[in-house]
Design a protein around this motif. Sequence first.
Motif, mmCIF file in Angstrom:
data_model
loop_
_atom_site.group_PDB
_atom_site.id
_atom_site.type_symbol
_atom_site.label_atom_id
_atom_site.label_comp_id
_atom_site.label_asym_id
_atom_site.label_seq_id
_atom_site.Cartn_x
_atom_site.Cartn_y
_atom_site.Cartn_z
ATOM 1 N N MET A 115 93.906 -1.325 60.734
ATOM 2 C CA MET A 115 92.454 -1.436 60.671
ATOM 3 C C MET A 115 92.081 -2.914 60.519
ATOM 4 O O MET A 115 92.564 -3.589 59.635
ATOM 5 N N TYR A 116 91.212 -3.384 61.436
ATOM 6 C CA TYR A 116 90.768 -4.775 61.412
ATOM 7 C C TYR A 116 89.621 -4.950 60.417
ATOM 8 O O TYR A 116 88.903 -3.992 60.108
ATOM 9 N N PRO A 117 89.395 -6.184 59.971
ATOM 10 C CA PRO A 117 88.215 -6.448 59.144
ATOM 11 C C PRO A 117 86.938 -6.108 59.945
ATOM 12 O O PRO A 117 86.917 -6.210 61.176
ATOM 13 N N VAL A 118 85.887 -5.740 59.255
ATOM 14 C CA VAL A 118 84.639 -5.314 59.894
ATOM 15 C C VAL A 118 84.088 -6.398 60.818
ATOM 16 O O VAL A 118 83.643 -6.109 61.936
ATOM 17 N N SER A 119 84.139 -7.657 60.397
ATOM 18 C CA SER A 119 83.584 -8.739 61.221
ATOM 19 C C SER A 119 84.357 -8.876 62.534
ATOM 20 O O SER A 119 83.766 -9.131 63.588
ATOM 21 N N PHE A 120 85.679 -8.657 62.489
ATOM 22 C CA PHE A 120 86.488 -8.716 63.704
ATOM 23 C C PHE A 120 86.162 -7.527 64.616
ATOM 24 O O PHE A 120 85.991 -7.677 65.820
ATOM 25 N N GLU A 121 86.047 -6.353 64.029
ATOM 26 C CA GLU A 121 85.685 -5.144 64.777
ATOM 27 C C GLU A 121 84.332 -5.336 65.471
ATOM 28 O O GLU A 121 84.169 -4.948 66.634
ATOM 29 N N ASN A 122 83.383 -5.915 64.749
ATOM 30 C CA ASN A 122 82.056 -6.147 65.323
ATOM 31 C C ASN A 122 82.125 -7.087 66.521
ATOM 32 O O ASN A 122 81.448 -6.872 67.527
ATOM 33 N N LEU A 123 82.965 -8.142 66.419
ATOM 34 C CA LEU A 123 83.138 -9.079 67.523
ATOM 35 C C LEU A 123 83.715 -8.356 68.736
ATOM 36 O O LEU A 123 83.231 -8.522 69.858
ATOM 37 N N VAL A 124 84.727 -7.532 68.522
ATOM 38 C CA VAL A 124 85.346 -6.770 69.613
ATOM 39 C C VAL A 124 84.311 -5.864 70.270
ATOM 40 O O VAL A 124 84.198 -5.806 71.503
#
Length: 195
Positions: A1-10
Amino acid sequence: MYPVSFENLVLELHKLPGVGMKSAERMAFAILDWSDEQKKQFIESLNSITKIRRCKVCGNLSESEICEICSDESRNHNQICVVQNEKDIYAIENLQEYNGVYHVLHGAINIHKGILPDQLNIPSLEERVNEETEEIILALDPTMEGETTAKYLTRLLEGKVLITRLASGIPFGGKLDYADTRTLSQAFKGRRKED
């Protein structure tokens, strides 16, 4: 599971046309590897696009009310090249052979998709045509939609101004912005009067 900020960027990168989740993920990792200065420049570029608007004369991209081409007094304002989108302008400008101005329709007539003439930037083209207008060049994609749009514009402006089309050389179904400069140059030079 990626950090939320990374997920949002993706997820935001995935919204770009033709970018799948895996590609978006690779792009996000590439951005993470950038220096702080590169990230800062990227963020500034994204923030600066809020300045971009459409030229009130031709519909091209601009950072002011009137684009650089329309405000250039050295260009022939009595010759108007009609294109489907802004990218087509830059394909033609790269030829460095055309010195008139442009008009961007922001698409083409496509009855199957529900895109009708009143949804395109056609009324402002009609307003631009006057007794001083020498020529309307229809530089539309050689597709069914482009052909339909060209025929519509020809009927609409018939008798008011000389209407020409780009010559063959661009294959039917092709896109102007994908044509090589030599092919586009030949098509532009060999344009013909529209029937």
